[in-house]
Design an enzyme around this catalytic site. Structure first.
Site, PDB file in Angstrom:
ATOM      1  N   SER A  18       0.829  -1.212   0.000  1.00  0.00           N
ATOM      2  CA  SER A  18       0.000   0.000   0.000  1.00  0.00           C
ATOM      3  C   SER A  18       0.864   1.264   0.000  1.00  0.00           C
ATOM      4  O   SER A  18       0.525   2.249  -0.662  1.00  0.00           O
ATOM      5  CB  SER A  18      -0.974  -0.003   1.178  1.00  0.00           C
ATOM      6  OG  SER A  18      -0.300   0.153   2.409  1.00  0.00           O
ATOM      7  N   ARG A  96      12.997  -8.155   4.459  1.00  0.00           N
ATOM      8  CA  ARG A  96      14.295  -8.820   4.599  1.00  0.00           C
ATOM      9  C   ARG A  96      15.285  -7.796   5.134  1.00  0.00           C
ATOM     10  O   ARG A  96      15.321  -6.651   4.642  1.00  0.00           O
ATOM     11  CB  ARG A  96      14.840  -9.322   3.243  1.00  0.00           C
ATOM     12  CG  ARG A  96      13.970 -10.334   2.545  1.00  0.00           C
ATOM     13  CD  ARG A  96      13.792 -11.615   3.314  1.00  0.00           C
ATOM     14  NE  ARG A  96      15.031 -12.336   3.559  1.00  0.00           N
ATOM     15  CZ  ARG A  96      15.126 -13.378   4.384  1.00  0.00           C
ATOM     16  NH1 ARG A  96      14.065 -13.789   5.045  1.00  0.00           N
ATOM     17  NH2 ARG A  96      16.264 -13.999   4.545  1.00  0.00           N
ATOM     18  N   ASN A 112      13.584   4.411   3.800  1.00  0.00           N
ATOM     19  CA  ASN A 112      12.808   3.352   4.437  1.00  0.00           C
ATOM     20  C   ASN A 112      11.665   3.986   5.212  1.00  0.00           C
ATOM     21  O   ASN A 112      11.812   5.063   5.771  1.00  0.00           O
ATOM     22  CB  ASN A 112      13.705   2.554   5.402  1.00  0.00           C
ATOM     23  CG  ASN A 112      12.963   1.418   6.088  1.00  0.00           C
ATOM     24  OD1 ASN A 112      12.164   0.704   5.447  1.00  0.00           O
ATOM     25  ND2 ASN A 112      13.195   1.235   7.373  1.00  0.00           N
ATOM     26  N   HIS A 114       9.290   3.129   8.453  1.00  0.00           N
ATOM     27  CA  HIS A 114       9.250   2.215   9.598  1.00  0.00           C
ATOM     28  C   HIS A 114       8.070   2.598  10.487  1.00  0.00           C
ATOM     29  O   HIS A 114       7.868   3.783  10.776  1.00  0.00           O
ATOM     30  CB  HIS A 114      10.566   2.290  10.378  1.00  0.00           C
ATOM     31  CG  HIS A 114      10.619   1.321  11.515  1.00  0.00           C
ATOM     32  ND1 HIS A 114      10.788  -0.036  11.323  1.00  0.00           N
ATOM     33  CD2 HIS A 114      10.481   1.503  12.859  1.00  0.00           C
ATOM     34  CE1 HIS A 114      10.769  -0.647  12.492  1.00  0.00           C
ATOM     35  NE2 HIS A 114      10.590   0.259  13.434  1.00  0.00           N
TER      36      HIS A 114
HETATM   37  C1  GAR Z   1       4.153  -0.822   6.686  1.00  0.00           C
HETATM   38  O1  GAR Z   1       3.469  -0.554   7.870  1.00  0.00           O
HETATM   39  C2  GAR Z   1       5.635  -0.541   6.887  1.00  0.00           C
HETATM   40  O2  GAR Z   1       5.902   0.544   7.715  1.00  0.00           O
HETATM   41  C3  GAR Z   1       6.082  -1.827   7.500  1.00  0.00           C
HETATM   42  O3  GAR Z   1       5.396  -2.842   6.789  1.00  0.00           O
HETATM   43  C4  GAR Z   1       4.145  -2.325   6.358  1.00  0.00           C
HETATM   44  C5  GAR Z   1       3.998  -2.585   4.870  1.00  0.00           C
HETATM   45  O4  GAR Z   1       2.720  -2.268   4.440  1.00  0.00           O
HETATM   46  N1  GAR Z   1       7.503  -1.992   7.369  1.00  0.00           N
HETATM   47  C6  GAR Z   1       8.243  -2.580   8.293  1.00  0.00           C
HETATM   48  O5  GAR Z   1       7.800  -3.051   9.308  1.00  0.00           O
HETATM   49  C7  GAR Z   1       9.701  -2.659   7.951  1.00  0.00           C
HETATM   50  N2  GAR Z   1      10.472  -2.966   9.098  1.00  0.00           N
HETATM   51  P1  GAR Z   1       2.451  -2.084   2.883  1.00  0.00           P
HETATM   52  O6  GAR Z   1       3.007  -3.317   2.171  1.00  0.00           O
HETATM   53  O7  GAR Z   1       0.942  -2.040   2.798  1.00  0.00           O
HETATM   54  O8  GAR Z   1       3.102  -0.819   2.442  1.00  0.00           O
END
Ligand code: GAR
Length: 200
Positions: A18, A96, A112, A114
């Site tokens: 997303s 990853r 990134n 987070h």
């Molecule tokens: C998001 O909340 C992002 O911040 C998190 O994964 C989700 C991905 O959602 N990322 C992490 O936790 C990285 N350490 P999305 O695929 O819908 O963008």
């Protein structure tokens, strides 16, 4: 004076993507950057189909056959990013851990998102940890990725309240709305700055 070429951005995902879609939607005609590739470590990542539907090149490198050989996995990623001409890499739910081998290759050119108010809660399960700690607020951070996990200069941050009865899922949904807002803003300011540093 000729217009500067657009900065080519690759977006790395592992799931629904997303955030990736918000980044794609933000890169309109006046944006200094354009998407050159959406790549995943999972062939069946839902976001790959959605990116392809928008006419964006997609690819994947499955990490599993590489086992413990992270450098070889990362070399395969780098080869595809280079072939696409990627100048900036956006991590958008790429699950990853990348080693300095990869990160140094894109030093200062990788962002990134987070789901915590860094420096709090690096790593996984950020929302659960914030709730269990009794925090009154949570949030998200966009930062330049460096060799240390979930570290590096912060470009944007947004906070949301933690409400009575919140679960990790309800909190994650509230935080994700803010991720969708600040990641495109951060990419715009980052690529504008980068373009300003590039001789025309
Ligand atoms: C998001 O909340 C992002 O911040 C998190 O994964 C989700 C991905 O959602 N990322 C992490 O936790 C990285 N350490 P999305 O695929 O819908 O963008």
């Amino acid at each position: 004076m000729s217009a500067q070429p657009k900065i080519k951005v690759a977006i790395l995902i592992s799931g629904g993507g997303s955030n990736m879609l918000k980044l794609l939607d933000s890169m309109g005609a006046d944006h200094p950057a354009e998407a050159c590739l959406v790549m995943s470590n999972k062939e069946n990542a839902g976001g790959l189909v959605k990116a392809a539907e928008r006419g964006i090149a997609t690819d994947f490198v499955d990490h599993k056959p590489f086992g413990e050989d992270r450098a070889a996995f990362e070399d395969a990623l780098i080869a595809k990013l280079d072939a696409a001409g990627a100048e900036v890499v956006c991590l958008a739910g790429f699950m990853r851990v990348l080693t300095p081998h990869f990160i140094n290759r894109f030093e200062g050119r990788m962002l990134n998102v987070h789901p915590s108010l860094l420096p709090k809660y690096k790593g996984l399960h950020t929302h659960k940890r914030a709730i269990e700690a009794g925090d009154s607020e949570a949030g998200c951070t966009v930062h330049v990725a460096t060799a240390k996990l979930d570290d590096g200069p912060i470009i944007a941050q947004a906070s949301v309240p933690i409400l009575e009865g919140d679960t990790p899922d309800t909190l994650a949904a509230r935080v994700l709305i803010e991720e969708h807002r600040i990641y495109p803003e951060a990419l715009l300011s980052f690529t504008r700055d980068l373009q300003g540093k590039t001789p025309s």
